[in-house]
Design a protein around this motif. Structure first.
Motif, PDB file in Angstrom:
ATOM      1  N   VAL A  22      28.099 -50.939  64.760  1.00 42.04           N
ATOM      2  CA  VAL A  22      29.231 -50.151  65.243  1.00 42.04           C
ATOM      3  C   VAL A  22      30.013 -49.576  64.070  1.00 42.04           C
ATOM      4  O   VAL A  22      30.367 -48.390  64.050  1.00 42.04           O
ATOM      5  CB  VAL A  22      30.142 -51.016  66.132  1.00 42.04           C
TER       6      VAL A  22
ATOM      7  N   LYS B  98      27.572 -55.580  69.467  1.00 36.39           N
ATOM      8  CA  LYS B  98      27.899 -56.023  70.823  1.00 36.39           C
ATOM      9  C   LYS B  98      27.139 -57.297  71.150  1.00 36.39           C
ATOM     10  O   LYS B  98      27.716 -58.306  71.558  1.00 36.39           O
ATOM     11  CB  LYS B  98      27.556 -54.922  71.831  1.00 36.39           C
TER      12      LYS B  98
ATOM     13  N   ARG C 153      31.225 -51.012  73.794  1.00 42.80           N
ATOM     14  CA  ARG C 153      32.527 -51.637  74.057  1.00 42.80           C
ATOM     15  C   ARG C 153      32.340 -52.947  74.804  1.00 42.80           C
ATOM     16  O   ARG C 153      31.600 -53.027  75.782  1.00 42.80           O
ATOM     17  CB  ARG C 153      33.390 -50.678  74.873  1.00 42.80           C
TER      18      ARG C 153
ATOM     19  N   TRP D 127      35.753 -53.176  70.388  1.00 46.26           N
ATOM     20  CA  TRP D 127      34.453 -53.014  69.741  1.00 46.26           C
ATOM     21  C   TRP D 127      34.276 -54.081  68.662  1.00 46.26           C
ATOM     22  O   TRP D 127      35.199 -54.338  67.875  1.00 46.26           O
ATOM     23  CB  TRP D 127      34.320 -51.636  69.091  1.00 46.26           C
TER      24      TRP D 127
END
Length: 735
Positions: A472, A511, A502, A507
């Motif tokens: 991310v 993930k 998300r 975030w």
């Protein structure tokens, strides 16, 4: 009766103000003349309305602030400046006024306008920095310095965060002292004091007393009185003398219809520049006194974080990523990026820049690194690289590509999309054309290895190259770097992937991914720094996570979990500073409103009898209480009784520490079982207040008895927590 009314209207039209507050009338007047393309007039109106926000009863003030700020931002010249009229060639005075106005407007901007205005503001500051001469500023860049543009430039840069600790600021301040003013003497005196106050340069007591003496006389022009009164309030403690001089200014204002305005004789037509400028300075002076006098400006949730951020700075001047660790360029960059939001940072900026200059030279070790990139960006931000140094930086970056590539940058694992994107962004910031063949090749390579998902680290061996799990953080950096250099439709797949990552309201770096070495899935923990940056980047691609991110950041701030992390703290300050928060409200405020009996309260009761509670309130206070079956809280006055978790209290009182987690409720420093307690919390709506009473599984009857027994008449403190402890009711008051 009609004769009496007409006589009263004539009296209001021709007599000075005596007791009425001019805040609303002057704000209304300035809004009525705000349809102008004169930048100075537009900027002064925006500055004055920003001062009057939350103090005026004109509900359109904040809308007008947003409208005028966007008007300035969207009509900025390509060089970052503004001219006398919108669209005309840039000059220093107009740009300085616009920059000052946008800074003052920032706390009142809607979230969707914040980034647009911030970007325009930064370009405006860059214009002013590049226009500075040997001693000060001329009317246009690289001309002989003069008093007026120098004073205005110092005012703007001081509001932005520059202090007289910077040598070029100090030189300009000294220049104001010994140069002949090119504006009327008393206006020059006011501007000099305003500029000195903005950059923290000492104002002699003799100068302050001179202003007091001038204001005590009756022969000042109204514009001079307005400017000098505003200047005096910036450098002299509020006392009876100041109050008397502000009252003197108030009393020469004029009332006409719904307007309040100040004339500078001869009395030109109302929309003239003289009248608008005089009224703007007068409103700033009156509002500044009101803010520091009987009305306390609302605090905002990011203020405590400013102290945290300053406390994280290391003795060497840099900031660590985490408290106690060595200083890092990236942490120092982000701390300095938002330090102007935290007023009065002392010598923190100067020490950080000194550390960065040393780090920059140290990081020039033959390779392009993330450390070097952030040191470079910090120096660029503060305009500390001359043309020669910029050219050296360009050559250094182009000469530090990985072996066998003249357009890719990386590390020991080979070419990397992360380092390549940062290098491209640095080159563009240094002035290299986006059409440079090496930059275009680098961009093409980055897009070719993204796989239409996010980007991660690439491992290159003799046999093959492969990408690790998309990150991310890396994806955010690359999208941010390439946006503007690449059509957004080409970046949209990567933005969609980023939005899909998300988790739990924010975030994380990852993930979730399967770690083959550990044989299990790894789930990331969301971070404020990543969440704010992802929200900002994705907003350019049509995504809107504004409210979700606000709640995430508020919760992280309230938990204290970010207090040892520089990037998280800095980005939380940055994000929270964009919002207009409701002012502090206590149970005392709600109680006094209930006893006054003048407001119409709507009673919402979920799971309980709203009519019964409304009747009990009416018996207790004698006011007007209307039960409703609706559950939505509007802009007026409410009493809300509901189970824990039904409403998001932070929307109505972000200053109060309140949370419900794993069956436990926390109010301030007190905790209890949610099942056996009730929490009594105050909140503010757009035009009223709300009293929340939350209850748990075993405490609904206690919540109802709060009203039927009359206990509701004895509210106190910022909030209350009432707990049933083995049949004994204990109350805790949050002070």
């Amino acid at each position: 009766m009609r004769k009496l009314l007409s006589g009263l209207l004539i009296l209001l039209m021709v007599t000075p103000i005596v007791g009425a507050s001019p805040l609303t009338g002057s704000a209304t007047f300035l809004i009525s003349v705000s349809k102008t393309d004169e930048v100075q007039k537009l900027s002064l109106i925006l500055m004055a309305l920003s001062y009057a926000s939350n103090l005026s009863n004109n509900e359109s003030v904040d809308d007008e602030i947003n409208s005028l700020a966007l008007k300035l931002a969207k009509n900025q010249n390509p060089d970052g400046g503004w001219g006398y009229h919108l669209g005309q060639a840039s000059d220093v005075p107009s740009t300085a006024y616009a920059v000052t106005a946008l800074i003052m407007a920032k706390p009142h901007l809607e979230a969707e306008n914040f980034t647009i205005v911030r970007d325009a503001l930064e370009r405006g500051v860059s214009y002013l920095l590049s226009a500075e001469g040997d001693e000060g500023w001329g009317y246009v860049p690289h001309t002989a310095p003069a008093f007026y543009p120098t004073a205005l430039a110092l005012w703007a840069l001081g509001e932005y965060g520059y202090s007289h600790a910077y040598p070029f600021i100090k030189r300009a301040a000294l220049f104001l002292n010994h140069t002949k003013p090119d504006v009327p003497e008393n206006e020059a005196l006011a501007l000099r004091v305003i500029a000195y106050s903005a950059v923290g340069y000492p104002v002699p007591n003799s100068t302050v007393e001179r202003i007091v003496g001038l204001l005590s006389k009756d022969n000042l022009k109204t514009k001079e009185r307005a400017m000098l009164t505003y200047a005096l309030e910036l450098v002299r403690p509020i006392d009876f003398t100041t109050a008397r001089l502000v009252a003197k200014l108030r009393n020469i204002g004029r009332v006409g219809a719904n307007y309040t305005y100040w004339f500078t004789k001869p009395e030109f037509y109302l929309s003239s520049s003289q009248t608008v400028e005089t009224t703007a300075y007068a409103l700033m002076a009156v509002a500044a006194f009101t803010r520091t006098g009987p009305i306390t400006p609302p605090t905002t949730p990011y203020r405590p974080l400013c102290k945290v951020l300053l406390s994280l700075q290391n003795p060497d001047g840099g900031w660590p990523v985490r408290e106690g660790e060595p200083s890092q360029e990236i942490a120092t960059y982000y701390a300095l990026r938002i330090i102007d939001i935290c007023h009065h940072p002392g010598d923190s900026v100067e020490r950080a820049i000194n550390w960065t200059e040393i780090a920059y030279k140290r990081d020039m070790n033959g390779t392009f690194t993330v450390r070097y990139f952030y040191a470079l960006e910090t120096l660029l931000r503060f305009n500390l690289l001359n043309d020669t140094m910029k050219e050296e930086a360009i050559n250094y970056i182009f000469n530090s590509t990985v072996d066998n590539y003249d357009y890719l940058w990386g590390n020991s694992l080979g070419p990397q999309p992360y380092e390549t994107a940062l290098a491209i962004r640095a080159l563009l910031d240094l002035g290299v054309s986006p059409d440079d063949e090496r930059i275009r090749k680098g961009i093409a390579w980055i897009l070719s290895v993204g796989g239409r998902r996010g980007w991660g680290t690439i491992v290159t061996t003799w046999y093959r190259s492969y990408s690790l799990v998309p990150s991310v953080g890396i994806t955010i950096e690359i999208l941010d770097a390439l946006d503007g250099a690449v059509p957004r439709k080409m970046l949209m797949p990567y933005a969609n992937w980023l939005a899909s990552q998300r988790v739990d309201g924010g975030w994380a770096e990852f993930k979730a991914y399967f770690n083959p070495f550990l044989g299990r899935w790894i789930y990331g923990k969301p971070r404020v720094s990543l969440t704010v940056r992802a929200t900002d980047v994705l907003s350019r691609f049509g995504y809107n996570f504004t409210n979700e991110t606000l709640n995430f950041v508020l919760n992280a701030k309230n938990s204290g979990e970010i207090n040892e992390w520089t990037l998280d703290t800095a980005m939380a300050i940055d994000y929270l500073s964009r919002f207009k928060f409701v002012p502090p409200v206590t149970l005392y405020d709600v109680e006094s409103t209930l006893w006054r009996g003048e407001e119409n309260f709507t009673v919402i009761a979920i799971g309980l009898n709203a009519t019964k509670i409304a009747l009990a309130l009416q018996n207790a206070f004698g006011g007007r209480f209307n039960a409703t079956n609706e559950t939505e809280i509007g802009p007026n006055y409410y009493v809300v009784v509901a189970p824990y978790g039904t409403y998001d209290v932070s929307r109505y009182n972000p200053h109060l520490e309140f949370s419900v987690l794993n069956g436990t409720v926390r109010v301030g420093k007190y905790t209890a079982s949610a099942s056996d307690s009730i929490a009594i919390l105050p909140g503010a709506t757009a035009r009223g207040m709300v009293l929340f009473v939350f209850y748990g599984k075993n405490s609904s009857r206690m919540a109802e008895e709060l009203f039927t027994t009359g206990f509701i008449k004895y509210l106190r403190g910022n909030a209350m927590l009432i707990v049933n402890e083995n049949g004994r009711v204990v109350q805790y008051v949050v002070g």
